[in-house]
Motif scaffolding. Structure first.
Motif: not given
Lengths: 385, 392
Positions: B314, B316-317, B319, B321, B357, B389, B391
Motif C-alpha cells: 500500500s 500510503t501517500r 492511496g 495498492t 512505515t 506500507h 510512504d
C-alpha cells in the motif's frame, strides 16, 4: 530486476570482454557480491564509533581553528592548519561518505545521507545527484560521466580536441584553486548550456541554481563576513586565514580526486559498450576505471579513504573505513582474473595525471598516455599475470 | 509508587545553557549563531560539551527506571529529565523516543505515551513501557536501560488529550476505558485532573474502567487503589483475566455513556468491542499504538521453486495498492502510474530512498528480510515480502 542487473549482456557469448569470458565476468561479479555481503553483515558498533570519533575530531579542529584567530600573529598559522584539517575531514571522511549513504543504517538523522550537508559551496542535494547517481553509475563512460574532465578539461582522447584545450593546464590550475566553487557550479551542467540544450539559470537549472546561490551565500557569510567580524580588529587576518584554509582544502581534494580516475592506465568506456551491462560488467568497469593511492594511514583518513578509489567504486555504500581490508581481497581477485589493479604513491599518480593534462591539451593523445579502451586494448601482459 | 503520585514536574530541573538567565537560549537559536554553525547546526557543537545542552533538538537523560510489574512482559516506568528545549506535554500525548541499541549501533525510534501529569517547558516526565517480545526498543528500555543514559526525543505529539485546559475547566463527566499498557495516556489525564483540580478532587466525575491480563500484570496497582479509596470523584474499576468488556456493564456504570466524553486506548480486541458499543456516537476518542501488524511472507507449498509472495503493497501517500509481485517496489509503483524519484536503479545512489512505515520487505541484493517499522529502504532494490506500507 533492473535493466542494469538482469538483461543479457552486450557481447556475444563467445566474445571476450577485457580478456574475460562471459562466465568469468559473472563469476567475478558473484565473488565481489559475496565480499560485499560479508562486510555488510559485519557492520556495527566499531563503524559507528569510528564515524563519531572522526566527527568529534573534526568539530574540535574547527572550534580550535576559529578560536586561534583571536591570537594575533602567532595564532594565525595554527588556526589555518586546524581549520584546513577540519574542512578536509568534513568534506572527505565525513561528508562525502555520509552523503553516499554509507552510514544510513545507523538510523541517526545527523549521519543520514538525505539530511547531511557539508562545509563547502556545493549543496548536498545537487551534488548527490551528479555524484552518487551520474558519476557512480556511469563511471568513466565518455559522454555520460560528467566527471570526465568536469565539462571544462580534456581528460580523455575521445573528447574532441579544439584550441580551447590548449589551456588545459591553466584550466586545471584554476579548477584546483577554486575547486569548491567549481564543484558547486558543476551541477549546472555548463556543457549542456553551451550546447544550447538548457538555459544557464532557468528551466531545469532554476532549482539547482537557487540551491547553489543559497549555499554559497551561507558559506561566504560565515567564512568571509561573520567569523572575521567577530575577531574585531583582526578582521582581515581572519578573513585571509579562512580563505587560505578553504584553498588548502581545495588543493588537497582536487589532487586526491584527480588521482582517482585520471592516472595513466585507467580505462574509459563508450556509451555503446556499456549498454545492457550485466552486474559483473559494471563491477569490471568500476575496477578498470579507478586507481588507488598507496600511503600511510593518515593519508587514507585525510583522503576520506578515497585513496581506495577502486574499492569505493565497487562498494560506494559501504563505510569507507572498510576499504583497506576489502582492498586486500579485491587485489587478490584481480590477480586471479589477470586484471590490472592500478595503484601507486601519491607523487607517482599525481605526475601521471599532470602529464595527461598537459598531453591532452594538444590534439590526439590516444597513444602512450591513452587509457585502456575496450577488449582490443587489453594487452597480453595484463592477461598473463 | 508514591513517588509517581508526587508530581514529577515539581522536581527542580537542572538549568542548561539554553535556559540560563533566559538569554542564552534565544542567543543560541538566533540567526547569527545559526549562520555561524551552518551547515551543521549549533546542536552538533553543543553536544560535544554536554549531551544535555541543546538549542533545537530534544534529548533526555534517564533519571530512574522503576519496575512496575514482572513476568513475561514486564513493565517499567522511566523518569526522564529532558533538555530545556522540551516544550512540555498535554495529558494523553505521546513522544517519539530514539534509542541506540548497544552492539548493533542502530538507532530505533518508537512512540510511547507519557504517563505523568501534563508537563511544562523543560520539566521532568515519565514513560511507562511494556516490554513486548517483538519490540526491540521497548524490551531494551524496560530490561536494560539505566539511569544516566541519553535518549533522543521528539516534542510531545498527538491529539488524544483532554479537550479543555485546566484554565477553562468543565464539569462534564469523563470515561476512560483502557486495556493493558493502554492505561498510560489515561493515567496521565487522571493524574493531571487530580493535580490541577480543587482540593484533591478531579473537579468532575470520572469513571476509569481498565482491563489487565491478571492482578500481577496490573500497572499502577497501588496508585490506582489509593485513587479509588480517596474522596476525589474518580471511580476506578479494574477487571482482570477473563473479564472482558461488556456493553451491559458499561451501561450499569455509566447509563448515558453514549453522551459522555470517552477516551479509549487498548488492544484491538477491546477496541472493537467498545467501538461496537458506542455505535455512531461522536463522544468516543481512540488512540492506537501499534499499527495493524502486517502479515509476514508466506511461502505456500507451490509446485514451482520460487516462493509465492502473498501480500499487498500500500502506497500510503497516493492511496494506491498492488498485490506483491516480487518485482521491486519502484517497478510496482511505476506500474501503478506513480513517478517516484530514482537514479541508478541498482541500489548505489540512494536517490529513491523512501520510508517503509510498516510491513515486511526483502532486499533483492542480499535476500535479507526486514519487518522493522519506519525503516528507510531503497525502493529500486527492495521488494515486498508480505503486506507492507510505503510512504509514497
Amino acid at each position: 530486476m533492473t535493466e542494469l542487473l538482469d538483461q543479457p549482456a552486450a557481447p556475444a557469448a563467445d566474445e571476450k570482454y577485457h580478456g574475460l569470458t562471459h562466465d568469468e565476468i559473472d563469476q567475478l561479479g558473484a565473488e565481489l557480491d559475496a565480499l560485499r555481503l560479508r562486510i555488510l553483515a559485519d557492520l556495527g558498533e566499531p563503524d559507528a564509533e569510528y564515524l563519531r570519533k572522526v566527527v568529534k575530531a573534526q568539530r574540535s579542529f574547527e572550534i580550535a581553528g576559529r578560536a586561534l584567530f583571536y591570537l594575533p600573529v602567532i595564532g594565525w598559522v595554527p588556526a589555518v592548519a586546524a581549520l584546513s584539517v577540519s574542512k578536509i575531514l568534513d568534506n572527505m571522511e565525513i561528508g562525502h561518505n555520509v552523503m553516499h549513504g554509507q552510514y544510513d543504517w545507523m538510523g541517526d538523522p545527523s549521519f543520514n545521507s538525505r539530511m547531511f550537508d557539508w562545509d563547502t559551496m556545493a549543496p548536498a542535494e545537487n551534488w548527490k545527484y551528479g555524484h552518487n547517481y551520474m558519476h557512480h553509475t556511469y563511471t568513466n563512460v565518455v559522454g555520460k560521466d560528467r566527471d570526465v574532465g568536469y565539462g571544462i578539461l580534456r581528460m580523455d582522447p575521445e573528447q574532441k580536441w579544439n584550441p580551447y584545450y590548449l589551456g588545459n593546464p591553466l584550466w586545471a590550475f584554476l579548477l584546483m584553486t577554486f575547486f569548491e566553487w567549481g564543484v558547486a557550479l558543476h551541477d549546472l551542467e555548463a556543457e549542456e548550456v553551451f550546447a544550447g540544450r538548457r538555459p544557464m539559470f532557468g528551466g531545469e537549472n532554476a532549482p539547482i541554481w537557487r540551491r547553489i546561490r543559497k549555499k554559497m551565500g551561507k558559506q561566504v557569510l560565515k567564512d568571509y563576513v561573520l567569523f572575521p567580524a567577530l575577531t574585531g580588529p583582526l578582521f582581515l587576518s581572519t578573513l585571509a586565514g579562512n580563505a587560505v584554509a578553504n584553498l588548502v582544502r581545495n588543493v588537497w581534494t582536487f589532487n586526491i580526486i584527480f588521482c582517482g580516475h585520471f592516472p595513466a592506465g585507467v580505462a574509459s568506456f563508450s556509451v555503446e559498450e556499456t549498454e545492457n551491462e550485466s552486474r559483473g560488467q559494471w563491477y569490471l568497469r568500476q575496477m578498470l576505471g579507478s586507481a588507488n593511492i598507496t600511503g600511510s594511514k593518515l593519508m587514507h583518513v585525510m583522503s576520506g579513504n578515497l585513496s581506495h578509489q577502486i574499492e569505493h567504486h565497487l562498494f560506494p555504500d559501504i563505510p569507507a573505513r572498510r576499504y583497506p581490508e576489502m582492498a586486500v581481497e579485491v587485489q587478490e581477485i584481480c590477480e586471479r582474473y589477470g586484471l590490472p589493479y592500478n595503484k601507486g604513491p601519491l607523487h607517482k599518480q599525481l605526475f601521471s595525471v599532470f602529464a595527461k593534462i598537459v598531453r591532452l591539451s594538444f590534439p590526439g593523445g590516444s597513444q602512450k598516455e591513452a587509457p585502456v579502451r575496450g577488449p582490443q586494448a587489453v594487452t597480453e601482459d595484463s592477461l598473463a599475470a | 509508587m508514591s513517588a509517581l503520585i508526587s508530581d514529577p514536574a515539581a522536581v527542580p530541573t537542572r538549568p542548561s545553557p539554553a535556559r540560563t538567565g533566559g538569554l542564552l537560549g534565544p542567543l543560541l537559536r538566533s540567526k547569527l549563531v545559526t549562520a555561524l554553525a551552518s551547515p551543521h547546526g549549533v546542536d552538533t557543537y553543543l553536544e560535544r560539551f554536554n549531551p544535555m545542552w541543546a538549542a533545537h533538538e530534544v534529548r533526555a537523560r534517564i533519571v530512574s527506571v522503576h519496575r512496575e510489574t514482572d513476568g513475561d512482559a514486564p513493565v517499567a516506568t522511566l523518569t526522564l529529565q529532558p533538555t530545556s528545549t522540551w516544550r512540555g506535554h498535554r495529558a494523553g500525548q505521546h513522544v517519539l523516543v530514539g534509542v541506540e541499541i548497544p552492539g548493533i549501533a542502530k538507532r530505533f525510534t518508537r512512540a510511547f505515551s507519557i504517563s505523568s501529569a501534563a508537563s511544562g517547558r523543560g520539566e521532568r516526565f515519565t514513560l511507562t513501557i511494556r516490554a513486548h517480545d517483538e519490540g526491540q526498543v521497548s524490551s531494551y528500555l524496560v530490561r536494560q536501560a539505566q539511569a544516566g543514559q541519553i535518549l533522543h526525543l521528539s516534542q510531545a505529539q498527538g491529539e488524544f488529550t483532554l479537550v479543555e485546559s485546566p484554565a477553562t475547566p468543565t464539569i462534564s463527566r469523563l470515561v476512560f476505558i483502557t486495556g493493558g499498557s493502554g492505561i498510560t495516556p489515561a493515567m496521565s489525564m487522571v493524574r493531571t485532573l487530580l493535580r490541577d483540580g480543587y482540593d484533591g478532587h478531579a473537579g468532575r466525575k470520572v469513571t476509569f474502567l481498565h482491563f489487565a491480563r491478571s492482578a500481577e500484570d496490573q500497572i499502577f496497582a497501588t496508585e490506582l487503589a489509593e485513587i479509588a479509596a480517596a474522596d476525589n470523584g474518580v471511580d476506578v474499576h479494574l477487571r482482570h483475566g477473563d473479564q472482558v468488556f461488556s456493553e451491559f456493564e458499561l451501561r450499569r456504570l455509566v447509563p448515558d455513556y453514549k453522551e459522555t466524553d470517552t477516551w479509549l486506548c487498548g488492544p484491538p480486541g477491546l477496541v472493537e468491542l467498545v467501538k461496537t458499543a458506542y455505535g455512531d456516537s461522536t463522544r468516543l476518542r481512540m488512540e492506537f499504538f501499534k499499527p495493524a501488524v502486517a502479515r509476514a511472507a508466506v511461502s505456500t507449498g507451490s509446485t514451482t521453486d520460487a516462493p509465492v509472495i502473498e501480500g499487498d503493497i500500500s502506497f500510503t501517500r497516493s492511496g494506491k495498492t498492488a498485490a506483491a509481485s516480487g518485482a521491486s517496489l519502484l517497478e510496482q509503483a511505476e506500474e501503478l502510474g506513480l513517478k517516484p524519484e530514482f537514479g541508478c536503479r541498482m541500489g548505489i545512489c540512494f536517490s529513491c530512498t523512501r520510508t517503509k512505515t510498516a510491513g515486511t520487505v526483502r532486499n533483492i541484493l542480499t535476500g535479507e528480510e526486514s519487518a522493522v517499522p519506519d525503516e528507510e529502504v531503497r525502493i529500486c532494490v527492495t521488494a515486498a515480502a508480505g503486506d507492507c506500507h510505503i510512504d509514497l
